[in-house]
Design a protein around this motif. Structure first.
Motif, mmCIF file in Angstrom:
data_model
loop_
_atom_site.group_PDB
_atom_site.id
_atom_site.type_symbol
_atom_site.label_atom_id
_atom_site.label_comp_id
_atom_site.label_asym_id
_atom_site.label_seq_id
_atom_site.Cartn_x
_atom_site.Cartn_y
_atom_site.Cartn_z
ATOM 1 N N THR A 206 0.763 -1.145 0.032
ATOM 2 C CA THR A 206 0.216 0.178 -0.039
ATOM 3 C C THR A 206 0.784 1.222 -0.137
ATOM 4 O OG1 THR A 206 -0.053 0.225 2.381
ATOM 5 C CG2 THR A 206 -1.931 -1.198 1.274
ATOM 6 N N LYS B 183 -1.020 0.465 7.345
ATOM 7 C CA LYS B 183 -0.080 1.089 8.335
ATOM 8 C C LYS B 183 0.631 -0.061 9.347
ATOM 9 C CE LYS B 183 -2.722 3.079 11.815
ATOM 10 N NZ LYS B 183 -2.717 2.174 12.794
ATOM 11 N N THR B 184 -0.055 -0.931 9.801
ATOM 12 C CA THR B 184 0.378 -1.946 10.662
ATOM 13 C C THR B 184 1.732 -2.780 10.008
ATOM 14 O OG1 THR B 184 -1.665 -2.111 11.395
ATOM 15 C CG2 THR B 184 -0.113 -3.638 12.336
HETATM 16 P P1 AMP Z 1 -4.296 -1.608 8.777
HETATM 17 O O1 AMP Z 1 -4.403 -0.156 8.164
HETATM 18 O O2 AMP Z 1 -2.696 -1.844 9.089
HETATM 19 O O3 AMP Z 1 -5.110 -1.984 9.710
HETATM 20 O O4 AMP Z 1 -4.685 -2.819 7.602
HETATM 21 C C1 AMP Z 1 -5.901 -2.667 6.894
HETATM 22 C C2 AMP Z 1 -6.232 -3.815 6.200
HETATM 23 O O5 AMP Z 1 -5.480 -4.074 4.874
HETATM 24 C C3 AMP Z 1 -5.839 -5.168 6.919
HETATM 25 O O6 AMP Z 1 -6.945 -6.018 6.554
HETATM 26 C C4 AMP Z 1 -4.701 -5.695 6.214
HETATM 27 O O7 AMP Z 1 -4.718 -7.083 6.348
HETATM 28 C C5 AMP Z 1 -4.855 -5.222 4.866
HETATM 29 N N1 AMP Z 1 -3.650 -5.075 4.264
HETATM 30 C C6 AMP Z 1 -2.239 -4.406 4.731
HETATM 31 N N2 AMP Z 1 -1.541 -4.548 3.537
HETATM 32 C C7 AMP Z 1 -1.910 -4.842 2.485
HETATM 33 C C8 AMP Z 1 -1.559 -4.795 1.328
HETATM 34 N N3 AMP Z 1 -0.447 -4.682 0.955
HETATM 35 N N4 AMP Z 1 -2.350 -5.442 0.303
HETATM 36 C C9 AMP Z 1 -3.673 -5.662 0.644
HETATM 37 N N5 AMP Z 1 -4.174 -5.626 1.952
HETATM 38 C C10 AMP Z 1 -3.398 -5.112 2.952
#
Ligand code: AMP
Length: 490
Positions: free
Chosen positions: A26, A52-53
Motif C-alpha cells: 500500500t 500502516k500496521t
Molecule cells: P491496517 O491499516 O494496518 O489496519 O490494515 C488494514 C487492512 O489492510 C488489513 O486488513 C490488512 O490485512 C490489509 N492490508 C495491509 N497491507 C496490505 C496489502 N499490501 N495489500 C492488501 N491488503 C493489505
C-alpha cells in the motif's frame, strides 16, 4: 508499480507476505518500509485501513530476525492505545514472523501478570503493550527498557485523546536515545508535534492522503427527532434505533452501533439483548476475554450487532459491515468519518445512520462543516416513548450520567432471560398502559417491554440465539488491574 520485492525485505519476510496474499504494498508501506529498513526514524501520518500496521511490523521482523533477545530486556516495543489494537498488532507479527524465530509478548490489561512475567523473564524480541500495563510491569521491576532498539508508537492521536501522552513521554525516556522510532498518527495535533520534535531524530515524514470526505459508497442519513421530554430521550433513542434496524430488514447483515459514552454502550447492549438481537459490546471497562470473544464472534458473523465506544473500536480491522449507526452524534467531528468508514469499504455499498436529538444538533453542524455539505435527512415517525416511573432498584455501580429511565434496561441476568417482548408479550393497549402508569403499577408488573415502532416485521438476525458463552460473560466483573489506566477513556 512498486512490488514487495523492491522494498529490500528479506526473503523470509517476503515469503510470509506472499502467504498472506498481499500482491502490492500500500502507499504507506511503499513509502515507510525503505526508510525503516535504513534505520531512519519515521513519522507516518496515516489512519487505520491504509495498511500502516504492516508498514512497521514488516521492517521490524526483517531487522529483528538477526540477533537474540536477552532476559527481561526486550529488543523492540510497540505501544498501542487499546488492548484490541495491541492484540491486532500481535496477530500481524505472528503472520509476518512465521519464518523467523521471534519471541513476542503482549502486555495488556485483563491478562495475568504471571504469564506475562514468565515470557519477559525468558527474553522477548518484540513487546507489544498498552502504556499503562507496560509501566505497571516496569514499576514492579520486572522489565528493563534499556535494550530497546526499535520503538513504535501507534495511533498517537488516540493516545492523546486517552490522556496517555505523559506515559508515552516517560516510556520514551526509559528507552535508549539511540533507538529507532517509528511513530504513527492520523492527525498532528500540537501536542503530538511537540513530542515528535522532542523524541524523534530527524524523521522521514511519510503521509498518505487523509480521508477528508466519506467514501461515496456510503449512503448517509441523519434521523432528527424529538422525545416528548428530556426524561424519555434515552428510551426514545433506543426505540428509534430498533425502528431503523427493523426498517432496514435483510439488507442489514451486520452493523456497528457507536455510542459516545461507555455507559450508553452498556445500556444499548442490554436493551438490544432484551429485544432478542444477536449483539455484543466493546468498551474499555468490559472484561478482556469478553471483548475478544465478542470481536471474534462479530468477525465470524456469530454476532450481528456490535455496540462500541470510539476508542475501543478505533483501528479494529473489521471487514464487511453493512451498516453503521451513530447512536449519538460524535462530539469530535472527525470521529464521524472514522465511524462511518467501517462500512462501504473496498467499493462495497454501506449505509450510515446518525440519530440526532435537538441537543446534539450543535455536533451535527460540526460534522456537516467537516463534510462540507449537509447529510440527507431520513424521516421516521418518532417513537412514542412513554415517561415511565423509575425503579427503586439500586445499580451495582451508580453513575451520575445514567438517566433514571435507562435503569429499566439494567436488569439482573435472570430477569433478562425472560422471553423477548417483541415476540411474546402482548402489547398493552394505550388506554391500559395509561391506567397502569396512573396507578404507578407499571413498576412491578413486568410487561413494560412493549415495542414502540417496531412494526410486525422482525429481521431474521434479531431472532437468532446469541451464543450462551458470550451472552453470559457480559455480566463478568471488570478484570482490570487497579493501576493500569489503559482505556479508561474508551
Ligand atoms: P491496517 O491499516 O494496518 O489496519 O490494515 C488494514 C487492512 O489492510 C488489513 O486488513 C490488512 O490485512 C490489509 N492490508 C495491509 N497491507 C496490505 C496489502 N499490501 N495489500 C492488501 N491488503 C493489505
Amino acid at each position: 508499480m512498486i512490488k514487495f520485492t523492491d522494498l529490500g525485505l528479506n526473503p523470509k519476510v517476503l515469503k510470509a507476505v506472499n502467504d498472506v496474499g498481499y500482491e502490492t504494498p500500500t502507499p504507506i508501506q511503499a513509502q515507510a518500509i525503505p526508510f525503516a529498513l535504513e534505520g531512519r526514524d519515521v513519522l507516518g501520518i496515516a489512519q487505520t485501513g491504509t495498511g500502516k500496521t504492516a508498514s512497521f511490523t514488516l521492517p521490524m521482523v526483517h531487522k529483528l530476525a538477526r540477533g537474540r533477545a536477552r532476559a527481561r530486556m526486550p529488543r523492540s516495543l510497540v505501544l498501542c492505545p487499546t488492548r484490541e489494537l495491541a492484540a491486532q498488532v500481535a496477530e500481524n507479527f505472528e503472520l509476518y514472523a512465521k519464518y523467523c524465530k521471534l519471541d513476542m509478548a503482549l502486555l495488556i490489561g485483563g491478562v495475568s501478570f504471571k504469564d506475562q512475567d514468565k515470557l519477559i523473564d525468558r527474553g522477548v524480541d518484540v513487546l507489544i503493550a498498552t502504556p499503562g500495563r507496560l509501566l505497571d510491569h516496569f514499576e514492579r521491576g520486572k522489565l528493563l527498557l534499556t535494550g530497546i532498539e526499535i520503538m513504535v508508537v501507534d495511533e498517537a492521536d488516540r493516545m492523546l485523546d486517552m490522556g496517555f501522552i505523559p506515559d508515552i513521554e516517560r516510556i520514551f525516556k526509559l528507552t535508549p536515545f539511540t533507538r529507532q522510532t517509528l511513530f504513527f498518527s492520523a492527525t498532528m495535533a500540537p501536542e503530538i508535534t511537540r513530542i515528535t520534535q522532542e523524541f524523534l531524530s530527524n524523521p522521514e515524514r511519510v503521509e498518505v492522503a487523509r480521508q477528508a470526505t466519506a467514501s461515496e459508497t456510503i449512503e448517509q442519513k441523519v434521523v432528527c427527532f424529538k422525545a416528548p421530554n428530556r426524561k424519555v430521550e434515552a428510551k426514545a433513542k433506543r426505540d428509534m434505533l430498533r425502528k431503523i434496524i427493523t426498517d432496514e430488514g435483510d439488507t442489514l447483515t451486520n452493523a456497528i452501533i457507536f455510542c459516545n459514552r461507555k455507559v450508553d454502550v452498556d445500556i444499548v447492549l442490554k436493551s438490544m439483548k432484551k429485544y432478542g438481537a444477536s449483539v455484543g459490546a466493546i468498551h474499555g471497562d468490559l472484561d478482556q476475554r469478553y471483548r475478544m470473544e465478542v470481536l471474534s464472534g462479530f468477525k465470524n458473523n456469530d454476532i450481528t450487532l456490535l455496540v462500541a465506544s470510539d476508542v475501543a473500536a478505533r483501528g479494529l480491522d473489521i471487514p464487511n459491515v453493512s451498516h453503521v449507526f451513530n447512536y449519538d452524534v460524535p462530539i469530535h467531528a472527525e470521529d464521524y468519518i472514522h465511524r462511518i468508514g467501517r462500512t462501504g469499504r473496498a467499493g462495497r455499498s454501506g449505509k450510515a445512520f446518525t440519530l440526532c436529538l435537538p441537543h446534539e444538533e450543535k455536533h451535527l453542524v460540526k460534522v456537516e462543516e467537516l463534510l462540507k455539505g449537509p447529510i440527507p435527512r431520513a424521516e421516521f415517525d418518532t417513537p412514542v416513548a412513554q415517561d415511565r416511573p423509575t425503579r427503586a432498584k439500586k445499580q451495582d455501580k451508580p453513575k451520575a450520567e445514567v438517566k433514571p429511565v435507562a435503569q429499566q434496561d439494567t436488569k439482573p441476568a435472570a430477569q433478562q432471560n425472560k422471553k423477548p417482548a417483541v415476540q411474546q408479550d402482548k402489547k398493552p393497549e394505550p388506554q391500559e398502559r395509561n391506567q397502569r402508569h396512573k396507578k404507578g403499577g407499571g413498576r412491578h408488573q413486568g410487561n413494560q417491554n412493549h415495542v414502540v415502532g417496531l412494526g410486525d416485521h422482525m429481521p431474521a438476525f434479531m431472532l437468532r440465539d446469541i451464543r450462551a458463552g458470550v451472552a453470559a460473560k457480559t455480566e463478568t466483573p471488570v478484570e482490570e488491574d487497579s493501576k493500569s489506566k489503559d482505556e479508561s477513556a474508551a
